[in-house]
Every structure is written in structure tokens, then in C-alpha cells.
Write a protein that holds these residues in place. Structure first.
Motif, PDB file in Angstrom:
ATOM      1  N   ARG A 147       4.935  11.695   4.287  1.00 47.88           N
ATOM      2  CA  ARG A 147       3.651  11.929   4.957  1.00 47.88           C
ATOM      3  C   ARG A 147       2.562  11.045   4.352  1.00 47.88           C
ATOM      4  O   ARG A 147       1.695  10.549   5.071  1.00 47.88           O
ATOM      5  CB  ARG A 147       3.271  13.400   4.889  1.00 47.88           C
ATOM      6  CG  ARG A 147       4.155  14.250   5.785  1.00 47.88           C
ATOM      7  CD  ARG A 147       3.728  15.711   5.797  1.00 47.88           C
ATOM      8  NE  ARG A 147       4.594  16.503   6.634  1.00 47.88           N
ATOM      9  CZ  ARG A 147       4.463  16.624   7.948  1.00 47.88           C
ATOM     10  NH1 ARG A 147       3.508  16.005   8.571  1.00 47.88           N
ATOM     11  NH2 ARG A 147       5.306  17.362   8.641  1.00 47.88           N
ATOM     12  N   ALA A 148       2.625  10.814   3.035  1.00 44.25           N
ATOM     13  CA  ALA A 148       1.633   9.954   2.385  1.00 44.25           C
ATOM     14  C   ALA A 148       1.744   8.514   2.871  1.00 44.25           C
ATOM     15  O   ALA A 148       0.732   7.874   3.185  1.00 44.25           O
ATOM     16  CB  ALA A 148       1.795  10.013   0.867  1.00 44.25           C
ATOM     17  N   PHE A 205      10.482  12.352  11.685  1.00 46.84           N
ATOM     18  CA  PHE A 205      11.250  11.799  10.581  1.00 46.84           C
ATOM     19  C   PHE A 205      11.133  12.633   9.316  1.00 46.84           C
ATOM     20  O   PHE A 205      12.038  12.594   8.477  1.00 46.84           O
ATOM     21  CB  PHE A 205      10.910  10.327  10.360  1.00 46.84           C
ATOM     22  CG  PHE A 205      11.593   9.470  11.381  1.00 46.84           C
ATOM     23  CD1 PHE A 205      12.942   9.194  11.283  1.00 46.84           C
ATOM     24  CD2 PHE A 205      10.905   9.001  12.477  1.00 46.84           C
ATOM     25  CE1 PHE A 205      13.593   8.448  12.243  1.00 46.84           C
ATOM     26  CE2 PHE A 205      11.542   8.248  13.444  1.00 46.84           C
ATOM     27  CZ  PHE A 205      12.892   7.963  13.329  1.00 46.84           C
ATOM     28  N   SER A 206      10.088  13.424   9.167  1.00 44.36           N
ATOM     29  CA  SER A 206      10.042  14.383   8.058  1.00 44.36           C
ATOM     30  C   SER A 206      11.204  15.363   8.213  1.00 44.36           C
ATOM     31  O   SER A 206      11.908  15.671   7.252  1.00 44.36           O
ATOM     32  CB  SER A 206       8.720  15.154   8.052  1.00 44.36           C
ATOM     33  OG  SER A 206       7.653  14.311   7.777  1.00 44.36           O
ATOM     34  N   THR A 207      11.399  15.821   9.427  1.00 39.92           N
ATOM     35  CA  THR A 207      12.494  16.737   9.717  1.00 39.92           C
ATOM     36  C   THR A 207      13.841  16.063   9.475  1.00 39.92           C
ATOM     37  O   THR A 207      14.754  16.672   8.909  1.00 39.92           O
ATOM     38  CB  THR A 207      12.394  17.233  11.177  1.00 39.92           C
ATOM     39  OG1 THR A 207      11.123  17.872  11.346  1.00 39.92           O
ATOM     40  CG2 THR A 207      13.504  18.199  11.514  1.00 39.92           C
ATOM     41  N   GLN A 250       0.829  -1.211   0.000  1.00 39.88           N
ATOM     42  CA  GLN A 250       0.000   0.000   0.000  1.00 39.88           C
ATOM     43  C   GLN A 250       0.865   1.264   0.000  1.00 39.88           C
ATOM     44  O   GLN A 250       0.546   2.255  -0.666  1.00 39.88           O
ATOM     45  CB  GLN A 250      -0.936   0.005   1.199  1.00 39.88           C
ATOM     46  CG  GLN A 250      -2.048  -1.023   1.111  1.00 39.88           C
ATOM     47  CD  GLN A 250      -2.843  -1.106   2.406  1.00 39.88           C
ATOM     48  OE1 GLN A 250      -2.972  -0.131   3.129  1.00 39.88           O
ATOM     49  NE2 GLN A 250      -3.371  -2.285   2.691  1.00 39.88           N
ATOM     50  N   GLN A 251       1.973   1.221   0.734  1.00 33.71           N
ATOM     51  CA  GLN A 251       2.882   2.363   0.739  1.00 33.71           C
ATOM     52  C   GLN A 251       3.516   2.553  -0.637  1.00 33.71           C
ATOM     53  O   GLN A 251       3.644   3.684  -1.126  1.00 33.71           O
ATOM     54  CB  GLN A 251       3.991   2.172   1.776  1.00 33.71           C
ATOM     55  CG  GLN A 251       3.544   2.255   3.203  1.00 33.71           C
ATOM     56  CD  GLN A 251       4.703   1.930   4.118  1.00 33.71           C
ATOM     57  OE1 GLN A 251       5.558   2.793   4.342  1.00 33.71           O
ATOM     58  NE2 GLN A 251       4.754   0.709   4.621  1.00 33.71           N
ATOM     59  N   ASP A 262       9.062  16.738  -2.393  1.00 30.40           N
ATOM     60  CA  ASP A 262       8.479  15.430  -2.714  1.00 30.40           C
ATOM     61  C   ASP A 262       8.814  14.407  -1.635  1.00 30.40           C
ATOM     62  O   ASP A 262       7.987  13.552  -1.313  1.00 30.40           O
ATOM     63  CB  ASP A 262       8.967  14.923  -4.069  1.00 30.40           C
ATOM     64  CG  ASP A 262       8.283  15.604  -5.235  1.00 30.40           C
ATOM     65  OD1 ASP A 262       7.422  16.477  -5.010  1.00 30.40           O
ATOM     66  OD2 ASP A 262       8.636  15.263  -6.387  1.00 30.40           O
ATOM     67  N   VAL A 263      10.023  14.486  -1.098  1.00 26.53           N
ATOM     68  CA  VAL A 263      10.427  13.546  -0.053  1.00 26.53           C
ATOM     69  C   VAL A 263       9.496  13.684   1.153  1.00 26.53           C
ATOM     70  O   VAL A 263       8.989  12.691   1.678  1.00 26.53           O
ATOM     71  CB  VAL A 263      11.905  13.756   0.361  1.00 26.53           C
ATOM     72  CG1 VAL A 263      12.248  12.948   1.599  1.00 26.53           C
ATOM     73  CG2 VAL A 263      12.835  13.396  -0.786  1.00 26.53           C
TER      74      VAL A 263
END
Length: 152
Positions: free
Chosen positions: A96-97, A134-136, A26-27, A90-91
Motif C-alpha cells: 500500500r505504501a 493485489f493486496s489480496t 521512491q518506492q 508488513d507485506v
């Protein structure tokens, strides 16, 4: 956290761990919506998605950190995406998606296991914190690579 809440979150974590294969798929489907990710090798993306499941499962079990080699790999993953030409926006959006996929799976599992609302709320908070942290980290790795390239 009270034992009842943690027990409920541990049950959800177990369910997600058992569904790891479909959650990775799914990811990967979510990542396919980002054209810049087409240049990333499939095995690299699969490894990242497997790490995401492990990170969510570990967080729900109450352990804030993964083994050091996995934490370091996330930093390396951010650097690889930069070298692969994936824009930092995009990363972050892709991360986040895919964490959204796992958050939805968490909510579905919690509902099917009749986990108390206070445990669901606590788990949701953990997953939001994980996403932000982890986005950071991914953006930080990108910036570090950019600085290294400028220095050279």
C-alpha cells in the motif's frame, strides 16, 4: 469511458512510464521504512517496484491485466516474501505504501498535464482497485504457502 478521459489517462501513463527510474527509487525508499524488508534481496525489491510501475501504467491505459508471466510473478512474490520471513501485515502495508507513491505521482502528473477532473477521478478509482486486488493476491499467496507447509 469516454475517449477524452482515456486520452488523458494515457498521457499520464506515458509520463509515469518516462519517470519509471525515479519512481522505482521512491518506492525503494518507502520500503526501507519496513525493517522486515531488509532481508529481501535488493534486486528482488527492484523487480517488484518496476512491476508496480508497469502495473499502474497498464491500468491507466485501460488494460486490466498484465502479461501472464507478470501476473504469476506477483503470486510468486508473495510466496517469496513469506519464505524471506516478511510478516503478511508488513507485506500489505508495504504494498500500500509503494502504491501510494505511484498514486501521488499519478496525481502530480495529472495536474501538470491539466488532465480533466473526471479523468483524474477515474484514474484514482483504477489505482485504488489495483491496490486492493493485489493486496489480496499477496496475502492469498502467503496463505497458500502456509497451507503447503502444513501439508508437508
Amino acid at each position: 469511458m469516454r475517449d477524452g478521459r482515456q486520452d488523458g489517462l494515457a498521457r499520464v501513463a506515458q509520463r509515469l512510464e518516462e519517470q519509471s527510474g525515479p519512481l522505482v527509487d521512491q518506492q525503494l525508499a518507502a520500503l526501507s521504512r519496513f525493517p522486515s524488508y531488509r532481508r529481501v534481496p535488493a534486486e528482488d525489491l527492484r523487480r517488484s517496484c518496476e512491476r508496480n510501475v508497469l502495473r499502474v501504467v497498464t491500468s491507466l491505459r485501460g488494460d486490466p491485466r498484465l502479461p501472464p508471466e507478470i501476473e504469476e510473478d506477483e503470486h510468486d512474490s508473495g510466496r517469496r516474501r513469506a519464505l524471506q520471513g516478511v510478516p503478511s501485515d508488513d507485506v500489505v502495508a508495504a504494498y500500500r505504501a509503494v502504491l501510494g507513491v505511484l498514486r501521488d505521482a499519478f496525481l502530480d502528473a495529472a495536474a501538470s498535464l491539466s488532465i480533466p477532473l473526471d479523468a483524474v477521478l477515474a484514474g484514482t478509482r483504477r489505482l485504488w482497485e489495483l491496490t486492493d486486488r493485489f493486496s489480496t493476491e499477496l496475502v492469498s499467496a502467503r496463505h497458500q504457502l502456509d497451507l503447503d507447509l502444513v501439508r508437508r
